[in-house]
Enzyme design. Structure first.
Site, PDB file in Angstrom:
ATOM      1  N   GLY A 117       6.644 -43.141-109.014  1.00 29.07           N
ATOM      2  CA  GLY A 117       6.389 -42.937-110.536  1.00 29.07           C
ATOM      3  C   GLY A 117       7.414 -42.173-111.108  1.00 29.07           C
ATOM      4  O   GLY A 117       8.684 -42.223-110.762  1.00 29.07           O
ATOM      5  N   ILE A 143       7.899 -39.067-111.713  1.00 31.87           N
ATOM      6  CA  ILE A 143       8.582 -37.933-110.827  1.00 31.87           C
ATOM      7  C   ILE A 143       9.381 -38.512-109.636  1.00 31.87           C
ATOM      8  O   ILE A 143      10.518 -38.183-109.397  1.00 31.87           O
ATOM      9  CB  ILE A 143       7.476 -36.656-110.266  1.00 31.87           C
ATOM     10  CG1 ILE A 143       6.914 -36.174-111.558  1.00 31.87           C
ATOM     11  CG2 ILE A 143       8.184 -36.043-109.245  1.00 31.87           C
ATOM     12  CD1 ILE A 143       5.749 -35.481-111.051  1.00 31.87           C
ATOM     13  N   SER A 165       3.886 -32.589-104.913  1.00 31.05           N
ATOM     14  CA  SER A 165       2.795 -33.269-105.693  1.00 31.05           C
ATOM     15  C   SER A 165       1.469 -32.628-105.755  1.00 31.05           C
ATOM     16  O   SER A 165       1.149 -32.035-106.735  1.00 31.05           O
ATOM     17  CB  SER A 165       2.813 -34.659-104.926  1.00 31.05           C
ATOM     18  OG  SER A 165       2.231 -34.495-103.560  1.00 31.05           O
ATOM     19  N   ARG A 166       0.631 -32.717-104.855  1.00 33.44           N
ATOM     20  CA  ARG A 166      -0.765 -32.083-104.786  1.00 33.44           C
ATOM     21  C   ARG A 166      -0.967 -31.650-103.046  1.00 33.44           C
ATOM     22  O   ARG A 166      -0.547 -32.318-102.469  1.00 33.44           O
ATOM     23  CB  ARG A 166      -1.854 -32.992-105.068  1.00 33.44           C
ATOM     24  CG  ARG A 166      -1.795 -33.017-106.432  1.00 33.44           C
ATOM     25  CD  ARG A 166      -2.321 -31.837-107.338  1.00 33.44           C
ATOM     26  NE  ARG A 166      -2.392 -32.202-108.734  1.00 33.44           N
ATOM     27  CZ  ARG A 166      -1.347 -31.720-109.787  1.00 33.44           C
ATOM     28  NH1 ARG A 166      -0.248 -31.698-109.478  1.00 33.44           N
ATOM     29  NH2 ARG A 166      -1.745 -32.131-110.966  1.00 33.44           N
ATOM     30  N   GLU A 219      -5.064 -22.343-103.283  1.00 28.86           N
ATOM     31  CA  GLU A 219      -3.921 -21.575-104.038  1.00 28.86           C
ATOM     32  C   GLU A 219      -4.472 -20.396-104.620  1.00 28.86           C
ATOM     33  O   GLU A 219      -5.693 -20.444-105.382  1.00 28.86           O
ATOM     34  CB  GLU A 219      -3.189 -22.332-105.061  1.00 28.86           C
ATOM     35  CG  GLU A 219      -2.291 -23.539-104.391  1.00 28.86           C
ATOM     36  CD  GLU A 219      -1.595 -24.524-105.487  1.00 28.86           C
ATOM     37  OE1 GLU A 219      -1.839 -24.019-106.536  1.00 28.86           O
ATOM     38  OE2 GLU A 219      -0.971 -25.260-104.895  1.00 28.86           O
ATOM     39  N   HIS A 224       3.576 -22.879-107.149  1.00 35.39           N
ATOM     40  CA  HIS A 224       3.178 -24.103-107.838  1.00 35.39           C
ATOM     41  C   HIS A 224       3.808 -23.913-109.248  1.00 35.39           C
ATOM     42  O   HIS A 224       3.395 -23.906-110.230  1.00 35.39           O
ATOM     43  CB  HIS A 224       1.665 -24.097-108.086  1.00 35.39           C
ATOM     44  CG  HIS A 224       0.901 -25.154-108.499  1.00 35.39           C
ATOM     45  ND1 HIS A 224      -0.242 -25.814-107.964  1.00 35.39           N
ATOM     46  CD2 HIS A 224       1.600 -26.489-109.213  1.00 35.39           C
ATOM     47  CE1 HIS A 224      -0.341 -27.073-108.566  1.00 35.39           C
ATOM     48  NE2 HIS A 224       0.642 -27.361-109.390  1.00 35.39           N
ATOM     49  N   ALA A 262       6.900 -25.905-109.776  1.00 32.48           N
ATOM     50  CA  ALA A 262       7.885 -27.032-109.707  1.00 32.48           C
ATOM     51  C   ALA A 262       7.826 -27.658-111.299  1.00 32.48           C
ATOM     52  O   ALA A 262       9.012 -28.079-111.804  1.00 32.48           O
ATOM     53  CB  ALA A 262       7.609 -28.098-108.829  1.00 32.48           C
TER      54      ALA A 262
END
Length: 311
Positions: free
Chosen positions: A141, A143, A223-224, A253, A272, A274
């Protein structure tokens, strides 16, 4: 046009500047939102089941975020309301973060930084020549595409898998469907997860997939957290099944302070961050105002999502 939760006055004025024919309602509380949402055609912000139940005229929602795994709920998915997200506003900055991991691992900076803190002069860390390496991108996609472009610019061989995309860019050596994820894992020196959190991507990378990677390869996840099975990854790193990992996201997190990943020399952890960059707020407003202009003009909206896939 309805905004909830409320934005600052400058942002409201930018939204209002799209058209004098639109009334912009900047709402601070859900109680106030409940009183007026019945007459609203479009909104920006957060919808709740209670708000949706009263939204008799609502046709479009612009979300303030890209990932919608915590945004969607059954009634919203089943409704006729169109949802658009913020896809694309983070792509370049997250891709830069990925390349930071890649370069650190390739040049041994993750080890040299620790030696610097020990005041130790020892230069024996093996180097990976990027032009000899393969970069595997999971999810091509916005990213993933930005990551692939940077890998190609570094003269890496870039391969990718994607659930829906079939048109291969010139700078990508091979693009496969998700059924060939194992091939990508087996060929890559750096594996980068760029997929969104969808029902299909939960634990996409688990123990079986990690075993398919080269022992000399590095896994990077921006990503996740739920995409990577963290216990399986931790075990693989402890057993030396892969060379290391660069991780910006986690299922829980903050990552608990007693987690073994913190102490691993071959792991780079960022909190987290990025997507953090100086232009994000401006880009978010630009997407919102352009989509509002399109909505008023009856033109196709940018970033319309498949509600059932959350992306």
């Amino acid at each position: 046009f309805f905004i909830y939760p409320a934005v600052d006055e400058n942002t409201k004025q930018e939204i209002q500047s799209v058209s004098n024919d639109v009334e912009v309602l900047n709402v601070k509380t859900e109680n106030d939102a409940l009183e007026i949402i019945g007459d609203v055609d479009a909104m920006y912000g957060t919808i709740t089941p209670t708000l949706l139940a009263r939204a008799k005229k609502l046709r479009w929602i612009q979300t303030p975020m890209a990932g919608l795994e915590h945004y969607m709920f059954p009634a919203l998915i089943e409704s006729d309301v169109t949802i658009s997200n913020m896809q694309g506003i983070y792509s370049d900055q997250i891709a830069d973060h990925v390349m930071g991991y890649v370069l650190m691992f390739a040049r041994g900076f993750h080890i040299y930084l620790r030696r610097q803190l020990e005041r130790r002069w020892q230069g024996d860390v093996p180097v990976i020549h990027l032009a000899d390496a393969t970069l595997g991108v999971i999810g091509l996609g916005g990213i993933g595409m930005a990551v692939a472009k940077r890998g190609a610019a570094a003269e890496m061989r870039v391969i990718a898998v994607d659930a829906v995309k079939t048109e291969k860019p010139d700078f990508v050596a091979a693009l496969w469907g998700n059924d060939q994820l194992g091939d990508l894992l087996g060929e890559s020196d750096f594996v980068v997860s760029c997929v969104p959190h969808t029902p299909e991507t939960v634990k996409l990378i688990g123990a079986a997939q990690l075993k398919q990677m080269k022992k000399s390869a590095y896994l990077i996840n921006i990503s996740r957290g739920v995409v990577v099975d963290l216990p399986a990854l931790t075990s693989a790193l402890q057993r030396g099944e892969i060379a290391g990992a660069g991780l910006d996201v986690f299922e829980t997190e903050p990552l608990p302070s007693d987690h073994p990943l913190w102490g691993m020399e071959n792991v780079i952890i960022t909190p987290h961050t990025a997507g953090v960059a100086p232009h994000t707020a401006k880009r978010r407003t630009e997407v919102l105002t352009e989509n509002l202009r399109r909505f008023i003009a009856g033109e196709p909206l940018r970033n319309v999502v498949d509600k059932r896939r959350w992306c």
